[in-house]
Design an enzyme around this catalytic site. Sequence first.
Site, mmCIF file in Angstrom:
data_model
loop_
_atom_site.group_PDB
_atom_site.id
_atom_site.type_symbol
_atom_site.label_atom_id
_atom_site.label_comp_id
_atom_site.label_asym_id
_atom_site.label_seq_id
_atom_site.Cartn_x
_atom_site.Cartn_y
_atom_site.Cartn_z
ATOM 1 N N ASP A 7 -0.742 -0.088 9.430
ATOM 2 C CA ASP A 7 -0.944 -0.843 8.194
ATOM 3 C C ASP A 7 0.050 -0.319 7.158
ATOM 4 O O ASP A 7 -0.173 0.698 6.504
ATOM 5 C CB ASP A 7 -2.389 -0.658 7.708
ATOM 6 C CG ASP A 7 -2.674 -1.423 6.419
ATOM 7 O OD1 ASP A 7 -1.718 -1.878 5.764
ATOM 8 O OD2 ASP A 7 -3.859 -1.541 6.057
ATOM 9 N N PHE A 67 -8.232 2.556 3.707
ATOM 10 C CA PHE A 67 -8.401 1.346 2.892
ATOM 11 C C PHE A 67 -7.535 0.259 3.502
ATOM 12 O O PHE A 67 -6.306 0.327 3.460
ATOM 13 C CB PHE A 67 -8.011 1.551 1.432
ATOM 14 C CG PHE A 67 -8.219 0.299 0.619
ATOM 15 C CD1 PHE A 67 -9.480 -0.034 0.154
ATOM 16 C CD2 PHE A 67 -7.167 -0.570 0.368
ATOM 17 C CE1 PHE A 67 -9.691 -1.208 -0.565
ATOM 18 C CE2 PHE A 67 -7.370 -1.745 -0.347
ATOM 19 C CZ PHE A 67 -8.632 -2.065 -0.811
ATOM 20 N N LYS A 79 1.789 -7.289 0.325
ATOM 21 C CA LYS A 79 2.183 -6.841 -1.015
ATOM 22 C C LYS A 79 3.648 -7.124 -1.332
ATOM 23 O O LYS A 79 3.992 -8.200 -1.739
ATOM 24 C CB LYS A 79 1.812 -5.376 -1.208
ATOM 25 C CG LYS A 79 0.296 -5.170 -1.242
ATOM 26 C CD LYS A 79 -0.082 -3.832 -1.791
ATOM 27 C CE LYS A 79 -1.600 -3.608 -1.740
ATOM 28 N NZ LYS A 79 -2.384 -4.502 -2.566
#
Length: 401
Positions: A226, A141, A255
């Site tokens: 990531d 994801f 984030k």
Amino acid sequence: MTTAQDLIAAADAHCAPTYHPLPVVVATAEGAWLRDVAGRRYLDLLAGYSALNFGHCHPRLVDAAKRQLERVTLTSRAFHHDRFAAFCTELAELCGMEMVLPVNSGAEAVESAVKTARKWGYRVKGVPGEMAKIVVAGGNFHGRTTTVISFSTDPEARADFGPYTPGFQIVPYGDLTAMRAALTENTVAVLLEPIQGESGVIVPPEGYLPGVRELTRERNVLFVADEIQSGLGRTGRTFACEHEGVVPDLYVLGKALGGGILPVSAVVGGADVLGVFRPGEHGSTFGGNPLACAVALEVIAMLRSGEFQERAALLGERLHRQLAGLLGTGTVTAVRGRGLWAGVDIAPRIGTGRQVSERLMDRGVLVKDTHGSTIRIAPPLMISEDDLDWALEQLRGVLGV
């Protein structure tokens, strides 16, 4: 008086149905706790998918934002501003790198990393035009843009959004043999999550990340990590890659970099990679804006203390020790994770992940399900031991153990 039901109905009527949120309407938040419009308190065990690693409304981050709001919030990259150099320098130093490409959302950072890898492949590695390939892992994801879903294996993310962007090869996560076979002369990068979050907090086999790092060095391929969810303290280290002594060529961050206040993301790497860009080839109006830099600089300062990483490691041991006690009870089928991050697979006889999330909500604990049977646990790193224990007590109550 407007009720939660009224607000939910209004949202459902006027917002495109891209999410299926739990039926709670948050009005205020502080630390690890939320309060809804009726005044009921909930303990947050999702932390904005790790965007809120430092908790809600952390005073240092709120103060940094307030101070900057009164000075200047946006210049665009057409001009310099007085927080930009410090942000780039200090983020690069935190990562042990040289250069920063500042953008906004996590998906935008992934897209920027893809562009970086392709540009490097053509200008440095010498891959023939339009032939660059990037290897990714099944179950990944990395966001929901058109390019990113082109290499997703999640049918919900892909269905009805084609045609898809070419240039990607998918191999099983954790399989070094498949990774080795996938790398060719035209491969420019391997893009991986060191721990797959959305798939249910999947930790790869020991030795997998070092093996990928060795393969990419041998084949002159970039290793892109990531760390949008796994990074910035979540796993007990600044980066999840550190647990196996791996340093990638590029970090993709987001984030928690924005402190839960605003979207801040970046690609961080060496000058030999990010230096391939020329003015006008990539950009972002809001990327690296003064407000974002001010908040992110405070985040970097907090991470430098090591306090949050240490807390995630210690409380993570407490979390996983208690979750391990659920195995063999017939209520959960698997527990995975690292630090203050866990995926718990619920036994079918207990219910779905969604049903367990709703039952926990009724007990004042907020988690979120994924892939049907799994709940994810990722509290703010500043959660207290007592609050964490109480939340796990509520989970045991829901499971009936």
